[in-house]
Design a protein around this motif. Structure first.
Motif, short mmCIF file in Angstrom:
data_model
loop_
_atom_site.label_atom_id
_atom_site.label_comp_id
_atom_site.label_asym_id
_atom_site.label_seq_id
_atom_site.Cartn_x
_atom_site.Cartn_y
_atom_site.Cartn_z
N VAL A 34 0.01 15.88 -11.49
CA VAL A 34 1.22 15.21 -12.50
C VAL A 34 0.79 14.12 -11.32
CG1 VAL A 34 3.42 14.50 -13.28
CG2 VAL A 34 2.08 16.51 -13.87
N ILE A 35 0.02 12.57 -11.68
CA ILE A 35 -0.06 12.29 -10.62
C ILE A 35 0.88 11.01 -10.42
CG2 ILE A 35 -2.18 11.05 -8.51
CD1 ILE A 35 -4.11 12.84 -9.91
N SER A 36 1.79 10.33 -9.41
CA SER A 36 2.18 9.21 -8.75
C SER A 36 1.23 8.34 -7.80
CB SER A 36 3.42 8.91 -8.32
OG SER A 36 3.52 9.84 -7.33
N THR A 37 1.24 7.05 -8.82
CA THR A 37 0.29 6.40 -7.55
C THR A 37 0.79 4.87 -6.49
OG1 THR A 37 1.05 4.21 -9.46
CG2 THR A 37 -0.94 6.39 -9.75
N VAL A 38 1.21 5.68 -5.24
CA VAL A 38 1.37 4.34 -4.20
C VAL A 38 0.23 5.45 -3.35
CG1 VAL A 38 3.95 4.29 -4.44
CG2 VAL A 38 3.28 6.80 -3.31
N ALA A 39 -0.03 4.48 -2.65
CA ALA A 39 -1.46 4.47 -1.99
C ALA A 39 -1.74 4.22 -0.24
CB ALA A 39 -3.05 4.21 -2.16
N PRO A 40 -1.94 5.09 0.66
CA PRO A 40 -1.86 4.14 1.75
C PRO A 40 -3.25 3.19 2.32
CG PRO A 40 -2.32 6.57 2.34
CD PRO A 40 -2.25 6.34 0.46
N ASP A 41 -3.20 2.59 2.66
CA ASP A 41 -4.51 1.34 3.09
C ASP A 41 -5.33 2.06 4.51
OD1 ASP A 41 -2.78 0.13 5.70
OD2 ASP A 41 -2.54 -1.77 4.65
N ALA A 42 -5.90 0.76 4.63
CA ALA A 42 -6.82 2.21 6.18
C ALA A 42 -5.38 2.33 7.56
CB ALA A 42 -7.90 0.97 6.12
N ALA A 43 -4.60 1.50 7.62
CA ALA A 43 -3.80 1.29 8.39
C ALA A 43 -2.92 1.65 8.12
CB ALA A 43 -2.92 -0.15 8.93
N GLY A 44 -2.89 2.39 7.58
CA GLY A 44 -1.51 3.58 6.71
C GLY A 44 -0.92 2.91 6.00
N GLN A 45 -0.05 2.18 5.70
CA GLN A 45 0.96 1.44 5.16
C GLN A 45 0.59 1.64 3.89
OE1 GLN A 45 3.31 -1.29 6.02
NE2 GLN A 45 4.03 -0.82 3.57
N LEU A 46 1.97 1.73 2.97
CA LEU A 46 1.93 2.58 1.70
C LEU A 46 2.03 1.43 0.91
CD1 LEU A 46 2.09 5.11 0.58
CD2 LEU A 46 4.03 4.92 0.47
N LEU A 47 1.06 1.17 0.00
CA LEU A 47 0.81 0.43 -1.15
C LEU A 47 1.50 0.55 -2.94
CD1 LEU A 47 -2.21 -1.44 -0.08
CD2 LEU A 47 -0.10 -1.77 0.16
N ASN A 48 2.03 0.11 -3.50
CA ASN A 48 2.54 0.05 -4.48
C ASN A 48 1.41 -0.32 -5.23
OD1 ASN A 48 3.35 0.73 -7.27
ND2 ASN A 48 5.10 -1.37 -7.41
N VAL A 49 0.95 0.87 -6.50
CA VAL A 49 -0.33 0.70 -7.17
C VAL A 49 -0.13 0.95 -8.72
CG1 VAL A 49 -2.95 1.25 -7.66
CG2 VAL A 49 -1.65 1.74 -5.14
N ASN A 50 -1.02 -0.21 -9.36
CA ASN A 50 -0.97 0.03 -10.80
C ASN A 50 -1.40 1.51 -11.00
OD1 ASN A 50 -2.22 -0.66 -13.86
ND2 ASN A 50 -0.42 -2.11 -13.15
N ALA A 51 -0.79 1.46 -12.31
CA ALA A 51 -0.98 3.62 -12.23
C ALA A 51 -1.62 3.47 -13.35
CB ALA A 51 0.88 3.93 -13.21
N ASP A 52 -2.22 1.74 -13.85
CA ASP A 52 -3.25 2.04 -15.17
C ASP A 52 -4.66 2.01 -14.44
OD1 ASP A 52 -1.40 1.99 -17.71
OD2 ASP A 52 -0.82 0.51 -17.00
N LEU A 53 -4.60 0.90 -13.87
CA LEU A 53 -5.87 0.96 -12.67
C LEU A 53 -6.29 2.17 -12.29
CD1 LEU A 53 -4.95 -3.05 -11.83
CD2 LEU A 53 -7.06 -1.87 -13.67
N ALA A 54 -5.67 3.15 -11.36
CA ALA A 54 -5.54 3.93 -10.62
C ALA A 54 -6.03 4.94 -11.14
CB ALA A 54 -4.28 4.35 -9.89
N ALA A 55 -5.35 4.93 -12.59
CA ALA A 55 -5.94 5.99 -13.59
C ALA A 55 -7.12 5.81 -13.92
CB ALA A 55 -5.48 5.77 -14.69
N SER A 56 -7.85 4.64 -14.29
CA SER A 56 -9.07 4.79 -13.96
C SER A 56 -10.15 4.93 -13.26
CB SER A 56 -8.77 3.16 -14.72
OG SER A 56 -10.72 2.69 -15.15
N SER A 57 -9.72 4.70 -12.08
CA SER A 57 -10.45 4.31 -11.02
C SER A 57 -10.52 6.29 -10.85
CB SER A 57 -9.87 4.43 -9.69
OG SER A 57 -9.67 2.82 -9.44
N LEU A 58 -9.06 7.06 -10.64
CA LEU A 58 -9.84 8.32 -10.78
C LEU A 58 -10.19 8.72 -12.26
CD1 LEU A 58 -8.64 10.56 -10.24
CD2 LEU A 58 -6.36 10.56 -11.44
N ALA A 59 -10.46 8.29 -13.24
CA ALA A 59 -11.00 9.11 -14.83
C ALA A 59 -12.34 8.42 -14.01
CB ALA A 59 -10.95 8.07 -15.66
N ILE A 60 -13.35 7.53 -13.46
CA ILE A 60 -14.22 7.03 -13.28
C ILE A 60 -15.19 8.42 -11.91
CG2 ILE A 60 -16.17 5.89 -11.74
CD1 ILE A 60 -14.40 4.03 -13.02
#
Length: 212
Positions: A116-142
Motif C-alpha cells: 500500500v503505497i503513498s506518493t511523496v518522493a525525494p528529489d536528487a537533493a533529498g527535498q520531499l515532493l508531492n507526487v500525483n498518485a495516478d502518475l506515480a502509479a503509472s510509472s510503478l506499473a511500467i
C-alpha cells in the motif's frame, strides 16, 4: 485481499486529496489547486506526507488485513522506491516521478504481501515532493511490468463530451486518447495521462473504474 487470494498480485497506490484538504483546513491553511494539481509549500508538504502515510495508508492496510490479506505500508521515500523532479509548473513542492526502484515492491509481493503505497518522493537533493498518485502509479506499473493499471474514480468513467452522460467511453485507443486529453475536466486529466503513459510504457491495458 480477494485478488491476492485468487493468485493476482495487486499493488495499491493511493492519493488523499480530500483528507489532505480537511487536515489543512483544521490547521487554518487554505488549499490551492492549479491545473488539477495541489500547490504544495514547505509548510504543507509535511502535512501531505503524514496524512497519506499515517491516516490513509495505515487505514487501507488495516482494512486489507481485516479482509484476510497481508498489507505492508510503503511510500516513495522507502528503499529509494521513487525519485522525483520538481514540476516545471509553478505549483511549489510538486514533482514528477523520474526513477522507480521497484525492488522493495517485488520483495513484498514475493513474500505474499500487498503493498500500500503513498506518493511523496525525494528529489536528487533529498527535498520531499508531492507526487500525483495516478502518475506515480503509472510509472510503478511500467517498472513492475504490470499486466494492468486500474484507476479507481468517484465517477462512472471517462466521458468524451462531459457533461453529456451519453458520451461514456467503453474503449479507447492511445491515439484517440491523446486527442481527447486536452478537452477533459481538470480532475480527469492526470488519470487519463496515467493510463496513456502506462500503455505507451508497455502495460497491456489500463482501466478507469467507478470505485463506488
Amino acid at each position: 485481499a480477494y485478488l491476492r487470494w485468487v493468485g493476482i498480485k495487486p499493488v495499491v497506490v493511493h492519493g488523499g486529496g480530500p483528507q489532505i484538504s480537511a487536515r489543512l483546513a483544521e490547521l487554518g491553511i487554505e488549499s490551492e489547486f492549479k491545473g488539477g494539481f495541489r500547490v504544495t509549500t514547505t509548510e504543507t508538504i509535511g502535512v501531505v506526507r503524514d496524512v497519506l502515510r499515517n491516516q490513509i495508508s495505515s487505514g487501507l492496510a488495516h482494512m486489507i488485513n481485516a479482509a484476510g490479506g497481508d498489507a505492508v505500508v510503503m511510500s516513495g521515500e522507502d528503499a529509494n522506491l521513487f525519485r522525483a523532479e520538481k514540476s516545471t509548473l509553478d505549483i511549489g513542492l510538486v514533482g514528477e516521478v523520474t526513477q522507480v526502484n521497484p525492488r522493495a515492491v517485488f520483495e513484498a509481493l514475493d513474500a505474499g504481501r500487498i503493498p500500500v503505497i503513498s506518493t511523496v518522493a525525494p528529489d536528487a537533493a533529498g527535498q520531499l515532493l508531492n507526487v500525483n498518485a495516478d502518475l506515480a502509479a503509472s510509472s510503478l506499473a511500467i517498472a513492475l511490468g504490470a499486466e494492468k493499471l486500474m484507476v479507481l474514480t468517484d465517477v462512472p468513467g471517462l466521458y468524451s463530451d462531459w457533461p453529456n452522460r451519453d458520451s461514456l467511453v467503453s474503449e479507447i485507443t492511445t491515439k484517440e486518447l491523446e486527442v481527447l486529453i486536452p478537452k477533459l475536466e481538470s480532475g480527469m486529466i492526470p488519470k487519463m495521462q496515467a493510463c496513456l503513459s502506462a500503455v505507451n510504457g508497455g502495460v497491456p491495458r489500463a482501466h478507469v473504474i467507478d470505485g463506488r
